[in-house]
Design a protein around this motif. Structure first.
Motif, PDB file in Angstrom:
ATOM      1  N   GLU A  91       0.836  -1.202   0.000  1.00  0.00           N
ATOM      2  CA  GLU A  91       0.000   0.000   0.000  1.00  0.00           C
ATOM      3  C   GLU A  91       0.873   1.255   0.000  1.00  0.00           C
ATOM      4  OE1 GLU A  91      -3.877   1.646   2.488  1.00  0.00           O
ATOM      5  OE2 GLU A  91      -3.243  -0.441   2.639  1.00  0.00           O
ATOM      6  N   GLU A  92       0.445   2.249  -0.762  1.00  0.00           N
ATOM      7  CA  GLU A  92       1.200   3.490  -0.856  1.00  0.00           C
ATOM      8  C   GLU A  92       1.322   4.149   0.515  1.00  0.00           C
ATOM      9  OE1 GLU A  92       1.013   7.821  -3.186  1.00  0.00           O
ATOM     10  OE2 GLU A  92      -0.458   6.257  -3.616  1.00  0.00           O
ATOM     11  N   GLY A  93       2.509   4.587   0.860  1.00  0.00           N
ATOM     12  CA  GLY A  93       2.737   5.257   2.132  1.00  0.00           C
ATOM     13  C   GLY A  93       3.252   4.345   3.224  1.00  0.00           C
ATOM     14  N   ALA A  94       3.336   3.059   2.968  1.00  0.00           N
ATOM     15  CA  ALA A  94       3.773   2.109   3.990  1.00  0.00           C
ATOM     16  C   ALA A  94       5.214   2.386   4.424  1.00  0.00           C
ATOM     17  CB  ALA A  94       3.644   0.677   3.478  1.00  0.00           C
ATOM     18  N   ALA A  95       6.073   2.697   3.480  1.00  0.00           N
ATOM     19  CA  ALA A  95       7.483   2.964   3.800  1.00  0.00           C
ATOM     20  C   ALA A  95       7.619   4.204   4.683  1.00  0.00           C
ATOM     21  CB  ALA A  95       8.291   3.130   2.515  1.00  0.00           C
ATOM     22  N   ASP A  96       6.819   5.231   4.389  1.00  0.00           N
ATOM     23  CA  ASP A  96       6.867   6.456   5.196  1.00  0.00           C
ATOM     24  C   ASP A  96       6.361   6.188   6.611  1.00  0.00           C
ATOM     25  OD1 ASP A  96       7.854   7.948   3.090  1.00  0.00           O
ATOM     26  OD2 ASP A  96       5.863   8.558   2.397  1.00  0.00           O
ATOM     27  N   THR A  97       5.285   5.413   6.710  1.00  0.00           N
ATOM     28  CA  THR A  97       4.734   5.089   8.026  1.00  0.00           C
ATOM     29  C   THR A  97       5.733   4.277   8.838  1.00  0.00           C
ATOM     30  OG1 THR A  97       2.451   5.149   7.221  1.00  0.00           O
ATOM     31  CG2 THR A  97       2.861   3.897   9.240  1.00  0.00           C
ATOM     32  N   LEU A  98       6.417   3.336   8.194  1.00  0.00           N
ATOM     33  CA  LEU A  98       7.423   2.528   8.880  1.00  0.00           C
ATOM     34  C   LEU A  98       8.545   3.426   9.399  1.00  0.00           C
ATOM     35  CD1 LEU A  98       8.678  -0.158   9.714  1.00  0.00           C
ATOM     36  CD2 LEU A  98       9.630  -0.358   7.406  1.00  0.00           C
ATOM     37  N   LYS A  99       8.995   4.353   8.586  1.00  0.00           N
ATOM     38  CA  LYS A  99      10.068   5.272   8.984  1.00  0.00           C
ATOM     39  C   LYS A  99       9.643   6.112  10.185  1.00  0.00           C
ATOM     40  CE  LYS A  99      13.070   8.925   7.154  1.00  0.00           C
ATOM     41  NZ  LYS A  99      13.404   9.736   5.944  1.00  0.00           N
ATOM     42  N   GLU A 100       8.409   6.616  10.152  1.00  0.00           N
ATOM     43  CA  GLU A 100       7.900   7.437  11.251  1.00  0.00           C
ATOM     44  C   GLU A 100       7.720   6.608  12.516  1.00  0.00           C
ATOM     45  OE1 GLU A 100       4.354   8.928   9.506  1.00  0.00           O
ATOM     46  OE2 GLU A 100       5.376  10.460   8.315  1.00  0.00           O
ATOM     47  N   PHE A 101       7.254   5.360  12.350  1.00  0.00           N
ATOM     48  CA  PHE A 101       7.057   4.476  13.499  1.00  0.00           C
ATOM     49  C   PHE A 101       8.402   4.134  14.136  1.00  0.00           C
ATOM     50  CE2 PHE A 101       6.696   0.153  15.307  1.00  0.00           C
ATOM     51  CZ  PHE A 101       5.683   0.376  16.234  1.00  0.00           C
ATOM     52  N   ASN A 102       9.401   3.858  13.311  1.00  0.00           N
ATOM     53  CA  ASN A 102      10.728   3.525  13.830  1.00  0.00           C
ATOM     54  C   ASN A 102      11.378   4.698  14.556  1.00  0.00           C
ATOM     55  OD1 ASN A 102      10.644   0.889  12.894  1.00  0.00           O
ATOM     56  ND2 ASN A 102      11.682   1.359  10.967  1.00  0.00           N
ATOM     57  N   ALA A 103      10.950   5.912  14.247  1.00  0.00           N
ATOM     58  CA  ALA A 103      11.516   7.103  14.886  1.00  0.00           C
ATOM     59  C   ALA A 103      10.956   7.314  16.296  1.00  0.00           C
ATOM     60  CB  ALA A 103      11.257   8.338  14.031  1.00  0.00           C
ATOM     61  N   LEU A 104       9.877   6.586  16.635  1.00  0.00           N
ATOM     62  CA  LEU A 104       9.286   6.699  17.970  1.00  0.00           C
ATOM     63  C   LEU A 104      10.139   5.946  18.989  1.00  0.00           C
ATOM     64  CD1 LEU A 104       5.519   5.993  17.138  1.00  0.00           C
ATOM     65  CD2 LEU A 104       6.638   8.221  17.342  1.00  0.00           C
ATOM     66  N   THR A 105      10.036   6.347  20.263  1.00  0.00           N
ATOM     67  CA  THR A 105      10.722   5.610  21.320  1.00  0.00           C
ATOM     68  C   THR A 105      10.008   4.281  21.530  1.00  0.00           C
ATOM     69  OG1 THR A 105       9.346   6.509  23.103  1.00  0.00           O
ATOM     70  CG2 THR A 105      11.289   7.799  22.443  1.00  0.00           C
ATOM     71  N   HIS A 106      10.658   3.366  22.255  1.00  0.00           N
ATOM     72  CA  HIS A 106      10.049   2.056  22.519  1.00  0.00           C
ATOM     73  C   HIS A 106       8.710   2.229  23.231  1.00  0.00           C
ATOM     74  CE1 HIS A 106       9.790  -2.228  23.604  1.00  0.00           C
ATOM     75  NE2 HIS A 106       9.400  -1.800  24.792  1.00  0.00           N
ATOM     76  N   ASP A 107       8.661   3.088  24.255  1.00  0.00           N
ATOM     77  CA  ASP A 107       7.419   3.296  25.003  1.00  0.00           C
ATOM     78  C   ASP A 107       6.330   3.869  24.095  1.00  0.00           C
ATOM     79  OD1 ASP A 107       8.589   2.309  27.265  1.00  0.00           O
ATOM     80  OD2 ASP A 107       8.978   4.271  28.176  1.00  0.00           O
ATOM     81  N   GLN A 108       6.704   4.778  23.214  1.00  0.00           N
ATOM     82  CA  GLN A 108       5.728   5.350  22.293  1.00  0.00           C
ATOM     83  C   GLN A 108       5.217   4.304  21.319  1.00  0.00           C
ATOM     84  OE1 GLN A 108       8.056   8.642  20.715  1.00  0.00           O
ATOM     85  NE2 GLN A 108       6.794  10.135  21.801  1.00  0.00           N
ATOM     86  N   GLN A 109       6.101   3.415  20.888  1.00  0.00           N
ATOM     87  CA  GLN A 109       5.686   2.357  19.971  1.00  0.00           C
ATOM     88  C   GLN A 109       4.665   1.438  20.629  1.00  0.00           C
ATOM     89  OE1 GLN A 109       9.468   0.633  18.857  1.00  0.00           O
ATOM     90  NE2 GLN A 109       9.609   1.857  16.988  1.00  0.00           N
ATOM     91  N   VAL A 110       4.891   1.121  21.895  1.00  0.00           N
ATOM     92  CA  VAL A 110       3.944   0.269  22.624  1.00  0.00           C
ATOM     93  C   VAL A 110       2.612   1.001  22.772  1.00  0.00           C
ATOM     94  CG1 VAL A 110       3.448  -0.855  24.830  1.00  0.00           C
ATOM     95  CG2 VAL A 110       5.766  -0.961  23.873  1.00  0.00           C
ATOM     96  N   LYS A 111       2.658   2.301  23.143  1.00  0.00           N
ATOM     97  CA  LYS A 111       1.435   3.094  23.260  1.00  0.00           C
ATOM     98  C   LYS A 111       0.727   3.208  21.914  1.00  0.00           C
ATOM     99  CE  LYS A 111       2.134   6.158  27.233  1.00  0.00           C
ATOM    100  NZ  LYS A 111       2.188   7.582  27.659  1.00  0.00           N
ATOM    101  N   PHE A 112       1.513   3.375  20.871  1.00  0.00           N
ATOM    102  CA  PHE A 112       0.972   3.471  19.513  1.00  0.00           C
ATOM    103  C   PHE A 112       0.114   2.245  19.205  1.00  0.00           C
ATOM    104  CE2 PHE A 112       1.061   2.472  15.040  1.00  0.00           C
ATOM    105  CZ  PHE A 112       1.011   3.688  14.366  1.00  0.00           C
ATOM    106  N   LEU A 113       0.641   1.075  19.479  1.00  0.00           N
ATOM    107  CA  LEU A 113      -0.092  -0.163  19.208  1.00  0.00           C
ATOM    108  C   LEU A 113      -1.317  -0.287  20.109  1.00  0.00           C
ATOM    109  CD1 LEU A 113       2.930  -2.600  18.751  1.00  0.00           C
ATOM    110  CD2 LEU A 113       1.517  -1.558  16.966  1.00  0.00           C
ATOM    111  N   ASN A 114      -1.182   0.144  21.363  1.00  0.00           N
ATOM    112  CA  ASN A 114      -2.328   0.116  22.277  1.00  0.00           C
ATOM    113  C   ASN A 114      -3.436   1.048  21.793  1.00  0.00           C
ATOM    114  OD1 ASN A 114      -1.026  -1.703  23.961  1.00  0.00           O
ATOM    115  ND2 ASN A 114      -0.258  -0.132  25.353  1.00  0.00           N
ATOM    116  N   TYR A 115      -3.047   2.263  21.381  1.00  0.00           N
ATOM    117  CA  TYR A 115      -4.019   3.231  20.886  1.00  0.00           C
ATOM    118  C   TYR A 115      -4.704   2.728  19.618  1.00  0.00           C
ATOM    119  CZ  TYR A 115      -2.271   6.978  23.978  1.00  0.00           C
ATOM    120  OH  TYR A 115      -1.935   7.755  25.059  1.00  0.00           O
ATOM    121  N   SER A 116      -3.936   2.100  18.730  1.00  0.00           N
ATOM    122  CA  SER A 116      -4.502   1.643  17.459  1.00  0.00           C
ATOM    123  C   SER A 116      -5.512   0.526  17.669  1.00  0.00           C
ATOM    124  CB  SER A 116      -3.393   1.176  16.516  1.00  0.00           C
ATOM    125  OG  SER A 116      -2.785  -0.012  16.998  1.00  0.00           O
ATOM    126  N   GLU A 117      -5.397  -0.188  18.803  1.00  0.00           N
ATOM    127  CA  GLU A 117      -6.322  -1.286  19.100  1.00  0.00           C
ATOM    128  C   GLU A 117      -7.451  -0.851  20.034  1.00  0.00           C
ATOM    129  OE1 GLU A 117      -3.825  -4.250  20.753  1.00  0.00           O
ATOM    130  OE2 GLU A 117      -2.690  -4.596  18.912  1.00  0.00           O
TER     131      GLU A 117
END
Length: 243
Positions: free
Chosen positions: A52-78
């Motif tokens: 899907e278009e934009g997947a690479a950009d989203t991955l780059k932005e997600f990887n730029a988050l801290t570990h705690d933010q990544q965990v919160k990100f997944l919690n928020y998305s669910e």
């Protein structure tokens, strides 16, 4: 058995129990860390494999988050409340020829719902402009609703309609089309065939988004009507609401 030997054995047993307790706690903590790590890795892998278009950009932005933010990100998305917020009615209207931008903050600003519009056109040089306000040519007006978590676009709905103005009014509508970006594993989205029509001198575009939310084994079906209206000056109004 001597008193000294008994005391030494007792101390050894206590030390062994204490070590076992510590190891047990460590194992539990490692399990929690491992679980979060697996969730993060799974999400990263899904973005890496996505076409899907934009997947690479989203991955780059997600990887730029801290570990705690990544965990919160997944919690928020669910979180079903955040999913419902995206699917709540969103509508805006503005003066002809202007764009609209609306922002709703959730969870202290961690989650945001944005609505945007824009209008672009190609001037028809074979028809002279009749005024300074209206331009003869083909126009494309878009109305977009998207959800961001920690600034990362997770879900985005866009709808646009193409139409022709002769410099005074819209005379015909060509077609409507839509696009989506969805990088939320808990949401599956499809859509109907976009429709376009000319009503009362205004161009109308519409599509039905068919969404399925999978949350802890339970499926929720939600259909949304996405609508955009334009006049000869561009965007007029739009909404995203329950069917």
């Amino acid at each position: 058995m001597s008193t000294f030997t008994a005391r030494r054995l007792s101390a050894t047993v206590v030390a062994g129990l204490a070590t076992a307790a510590l190891l047990g706690t460590g194992t539990a903590s490692a399990s929690i860390i491992s679980n979060d790590g697996l969730r993060i890795a799974a999400y990263q892998n899904s973005l890496t494999k996505s076409t899907e278009e934009g997947a690479a950009d989203t991955l780059k932005e997600f990887n730029a988050l801290t570990h705690d933010q990544q965990v919160k990100f997944l919690n928020y998305s669910e979180d079903p409340e955040n999913l419902k917020a995206l699917l709540q009615e969103a509508s805006q209207a503005s003066a002809p020829g202007t764009t609209v931008h609306q922002l709703v903050n959730l969870n202290g600003g961690d989650v945001q719902i944005e609505t945007d519009s824009n209008a672009t056109f190609k001037v028809d040089t074979s028809v002279p402009d009749a005024s300074d306000l209206l331009h003869a040519g083909w126009w494309e007006t878009t109305y977009t609703v998207k959800q961001k978590i920690f600034g990362v676009t997770v879900t985005k709905f866009s709808l646009w309609v193409d139409y022709y103005t002769n410099g005074h009014r819209i005379t015909k509508v060509d077609h409507a089309d839509c696009a989506k970006r969805n990088f939320n594993a808990a949401v599956s989205i499809s859509h109907s065939v976009p429709k376009a029509a000319l009503y009362g001198g205004e161009a109308n575009g519409e599509v039905i988004w068919e969404g399925s939310i999978i949350y802890k084994g339970f499926g929720i079906e939600i259909d949304k009507r996405h609508h955009v209206v334009a006049d000869a000056d561009g965007f007029k109004s739009g909404y995203l609401k329950n069917v």
